[in-house]
Structure formats: structure tokens, C-alpha cells
Design a protein around this motif. Structure first.
Motif, PDB file in Angstrom:
ATOM      1  N   ASN A  50      -9.541   7.062   4.165  1.00 27.97           N
ATOM      2  CA  ASN A  50     -10.819   6.492   4.606  1.00 27.97           C
ATOM      3  C   ASN A  50     -11.884   6.478   3.519  1.00 27.97           C
ATOM      4  O   ASN A  50     -12.678   5.529   3.423  1.00 27.97           O
ATOM      5  N   MET A  51     -11.933   7.520   2.690  1.00 28.37           N
ATOM      6  CA  MET A  51     -12.952   7.561   1.644  1.00 28.37           C
ATOM      7  C   MET A  51     -12.667   6.520   0.557  1.00 28.37           C
ATOM      8  O   MET A  51     -13.593   5.892   0.037  1.00 28.37           O
ATOM      9  N   ASP A  52     -11.384   6.341   0.220  1.00 29.56           N
ATOM     10  CA  ASP A  52     -11.038   5.285  -0.740  1.00 29.56           C
ATOM     11  C   ASP A  52     -11.411   3.918  -0.180  1.00 29.56           C
ATOM     12  O   ASP A  52     -11.969   3.071  -0.893  1.00 29.56           O
ATOM     13  N   MET A  53     -11.114   3.703   1.099  1.00 29.45           N
ATOM     14  CA  MET A  53     -11.441   2.418   1.708  1.00 29.45           C
ATOM     15  C   MET A  53     -12.949   2.211   1.790  1.00 29.45           C
ATOM     16  O   MET A  53     -13.455   1.093   1.595  1.00 29.45           O
ATOM     17  N   PHE A  54     -13.676   3.288   2.038  1.00 30.49           N
ATOM     18  CA  PHE A  54     -15.143   3.222   2.066  1.00 30.49           C
ATOM     19  C   PHE A  54     -15.669   2.769   0.704  1.00 30.49           C
ATOM     20  O   PHE A  54     -16.514   1.870   0.609  1.00 30.49           O
ATOM     21  N   ARG A  55     -15.141   3.366  -0.350  1.00 36.90           N
ATOM     22  CA  ARG A  55     -15.580   3.006  -1.706  1.00 36.90           C
ATOM     23  C   ARG A  55     -15.226   1.547  -2.021  1.00 36.90           C
ATOM     24  O   ARG A  55     -16.062   0.795  -2.538  1.00 36.90           O
ATOM     25  N   ILE A  56     -14.017   1.152  -1.721  1.00 41.35           N
ATOM     26  CA  ILE A  56     -13.621  -0.235  -1.958  1.00 41.35           C
ATOM     27  C   ILE A  56     -14.507  -1.191  -1.170  1.00 41.35           C
ATOM     28  O   ILE A  56     -14.945  -2.227  -1.681  1.00 41.35           O
ATOM     29  N   ASP A  57     -14.816  -0.830   0.082  1.00 41.23           N
ATOM     30  CA  ASP A  57     -15.658  -1.687   0.924  1.00 41.23           C
ATOM     31  C   ASP A  57     -17.054  -1.870   0.342  1.00 41.23           C
ATOM     32  O   ASP A  57     -17.569  -2.996   0.302  1.00 41.23           O
ATOM     33  N   TYR A  58     -17.682  -0.780  -0.104  1.00 39.09           N
ATOM     34  CA  TYR A  58     -19.060  -0.959  -0.587  1.00 39.09           C
ATOM     35  C   TYR A  58     -19.087  -1.730  -1.894  1.00 39.09           C
ATOM     36  O   TYR A  58     -20.013  -2.519  -2.145  1.00 39.09           O
ATOM     37  N   ILE A  59     -18.070  -1.538  -2.731  1.00 40.39           N
ATOM     38  CA  ILE A  59     -18.016  -2.309  -3.982  1.00 40.39           C
ATOM     39  C   ILE A  59     -17.832  -3.792  -3.669  1.00 40.39           C
ATOM     40  O   ILE A  59     -18.535  -4.650  -4.213  1.00 40.39           O
ATOM     41  N   CYS A  60     -16.899  -4.093  -2.767  1.00 39.29           N
ATOM     42  CA  CYS A  60     -16.683  -5.488  -2.371  1.00 39.29           C
ATOM     43  C   CYS A  60     -17.932  -6.100  -1.756  1.00 39.29           C
ATOM     44  O   CYS A  60     -18.290  -7.249  -2.065  1.00 39.29           O
ATOM     45  N   ASP A  61     -18.593  -5.364  -0.891  1.00 44.22           N
ATOM     46  CA  ASP A  61     -19.780  -5.899  -0.234  1.00 44.22           C
ATOM     47  C   ASP A  61     -20.913  -6.146  -1.219  1.00 44.22           C
ATOM     48  O   ASP A  61     -21.681  -7.102  -1.069  1.00 44.22           O
ATOM     49  N   CYS A  62     -21.031  -5.280  -2.215  1.00 48.96           N
ATOM     50  CA  CYS A  62     -22.044  -5.505  -3.253  1.00 48.96           C
ATOM     51  C   CYS A  62     -21.764  -6.796  -4.013  1.00 48.96           C
ATOM     52  O   CYS A  62     -22.664  -7.622  -4.222  1.00 48.96           O
ATOM     53  N   PHE A  63     -20.519  -6.994  -4.409  1.00 49.31           N
ATOM     54  CA  PHE A  63     -20.184  -8.238  -5.108  1.00 49.31           C
ATOM     55  C   PHE A  63     -20.343  -9.446  -4.191  1.00 49.31           C
ATOM     56  O   PHE A  63     -20.759 -10.519  -4.642  1.00 49.31           O
ATOM     57  N   TYR A  64     -20.054  -9.272  -2.913  1.00 49.00           N
ATOM     58  CA  TYR A  64     -20.206 -10.398  -1.995  1.00 49.00           C
ATOM     59  C   TYR A  64     -21.673 -10.793  -1.854  1.00 49.00           C
ATOM     60  O   TYR A  64     -21.989 -11.976  -1.663  1.00 49.00           O
ATOM     61  N   GLU A  65     -22.578  -9.829  -1.936  1.00 50.71           N
ATOM     62  CA  GLU A  65     -24.009 -10.166  -1.914  1.00 50.71           C
ATOM     63  C   GLU A  65     -24.348 -11.120  -3.052  1.00 50.71           C
ATOM     64  O   GLU A  65     -25.081 -12.095  -2.866  1.00 50.71           O
ATOM     65  N   PHE A  78     -11.702   0.117 -10.708  1.00 53.14           N
ATOM     66  CA  PHE A  78     -12.682   0.830  -9.880  1.00 53.14           C
ATOM     67  C   PHE A  78     -12.090   2.054  -9.186  1.00 53.14           C
ATOM     68  O   PHE A  78     -12.769   3.050  -8.981  1.00 53.14           O
ATOM     69  N   MET A  79     -10.806   1.990  -8.812  1.00 55.97           N
ATOM     70  CA  MET A  79     -10.188   3.097  -8.091  1.00 55.97           C
ATOM     71  C   MET A  79      -9.289   3.950  -8.980  1.00 55.97           C
ATOM     72  O   MET A  79      -8.614   4.850  -8.490  1.00 55.97           O
TER      73      MET A  79
END
Length: 217
Positions: free
Chosen positions: A83-98, A159-160
């Protein structure tokens, strides 16, 4: 293996991360592209009247760029292991998506056209507010992404860590057009630029980049 059809305009845009993931996973799919003047023919077939859409086995049309990308990443091993790895991947992806979202809005004009894609459009057609918003989003997010990359192996790999994941491919897709237009704006982020080149050099990605359709955006 499901039969996939990806619907999107004839451009990289918001669908490119999905195409890149399927290519990295060696997953066959139908890349259904259409021109802006064909959109009315497809609009009513798409959930929430937007694309990209991933059709699975001709039975489920699933919308939203990042929902599709996360599904593909989970299915094919480009997501986190906990879950923590997925959390990190999610916030990085969401930042780039912005950044990607504001970039697409900046270059978007009426009737689905994009500046630079139609000869009758001029730079005066661009929205000055969206230009300012896009640049401010870059100034806010890119330093954070540079620091996030440095948190693993001093930013010398991905990133990971030592394996490419969804967020690395998202970095590439998000920054590709801005890099082509004004590479100097990224000079302050050498680790991100090195990552961008590292993703492009990945054997699966290199093969995809060589054979994909050539488009302006």
C-alpha cells in the motif's frame, strides 16, 4: 488475456500513458484513433462522453486516463508491491497528471482542436489564463518531483528504485511535448531529465517509440 481496444483522438495526449503501459507489458491491443471531426460519431458511445476509453472484451468501456493506467499497471506488474508503494506511485502520477491536464487545457481550443494542429489557428487563440496556470503548476510540482526522485538511490535510477513503474512512464508522457517545445525550462531538474532519457532507453519503450504513430501532440 482480455481483448483491449483503446479509443482516443489521433494524438498522444492523455492516452499515451495507456499505450506505453501496454507496450511495456507486451500486451496486444487495438489502438482506435479518430480525428477531431469524427468525434460526434463516437461521443455518445463513450462513458461520460470523454476519451480515452478502454474497451475490455467488447463488453466494458472503462473511462478516465489514470483509472485505466492504474488498472493496466496492476495487471502487468508496473505498480507497487504494498500500500505504501502504491501510495507513492499514485501521488507521483497525480502530480504529473496535474501538469498534463493544465498543458492540454492550455493548448485546447474550441471544437476539440489544438493549437499547432490546425493551420487556421493563431497564438492569439491561446488562453492566457491557462498559460499562466500551466507555468505555475510546473513551478510548483517539478521541484517536488525532483526531490521525490532523489529519495530513492539518490535519483540515479527510477522513482521506486531499480525497476521502472507506472510513475516513471507517466513522467515521460507528461513531459514529452513540453520538452520538445522548451527544453531549457527543465534545466533546473537534471535528475528528472536523466530519468526521462532512462525511460526512453528502456528496451520495451525504445521499441514502442520507434514504431508508434507520429503526431504533433
Amino acid at each position: 488475456m482480455p481483448n483491449y481496444t483503446l479509443y482516443y483522438f489521433n494524438g498522444r495526449g492523455r492516452a499515451e500513458i495507456c499505450r506505453m503501459l501496454m507496450s511495456a507489458a507486451s500486451v496486444p491491443y487495438t489502438d482506435k484513433r479518430f480525428e477531431f471531426n469524427e468525434w460526434d460519431k463516437y461521443r455518445n458511445e463513450m462513458p461520460s462522453f470523454c476519451v480515452p476509453v478502454l474497451d475490455i472484451d467488447g463488453q466494458n468501456k472503462m473511462p478516465e486516463t489514470m483509472a485505466i493506467a492504474r488498472y493496466l499497471a496492476r495487471e502487468h506488474g508496473f505498480y507497487g508491491k504494498n500500500n505504501m508503494d502504491m501510495f507513492r506511485i499514485d501521488y507521483i502520477c497525480d502530480c504529473f497528471y496535474e501538469i498534463m491536464h493544465d498543458y492540454m487545457r492550455y493548448f485546447h481550443a474550441k471544437n476539440g482542436r489544438f493549437w499547432g494542429n490546425d493551420s487556421d489557428m493563431k497564438s492569439s487563440d491561446l488562453n492566457p489564463y491557462m498559460q499562466t496556470r500551466y507555468m505555475e503548476t510546473c513551478r510548483r510540482i517539478l521541484p517536488f518531483m525532483e526531490r521525490s526522485l532523489e529519495m530513492r538511490n539518490s535519483g540515479s535510477q527510477f522513482f521506486m528504485g531499480d525497476q521502472m513503474t507506472l510513475c516513471d512512464m507517466m513522467c515521460y508522457c507528461c513531459l514529452e511535448n513540453p520538452m520538445m517545445e522548451n527544453q531549457s525550462m527543465f534545466n533546473s531538474y537534471p535528475k528528472l531529465m536523466a530519468l526521462w532519457k532512462r525511460v526512453a532507453a528502456h528496451p520495451k519503450i525504445t521499441g514502442y517509440l520507434k514504431k508508434r504513430c507520429s503526431t504533433n501532440w
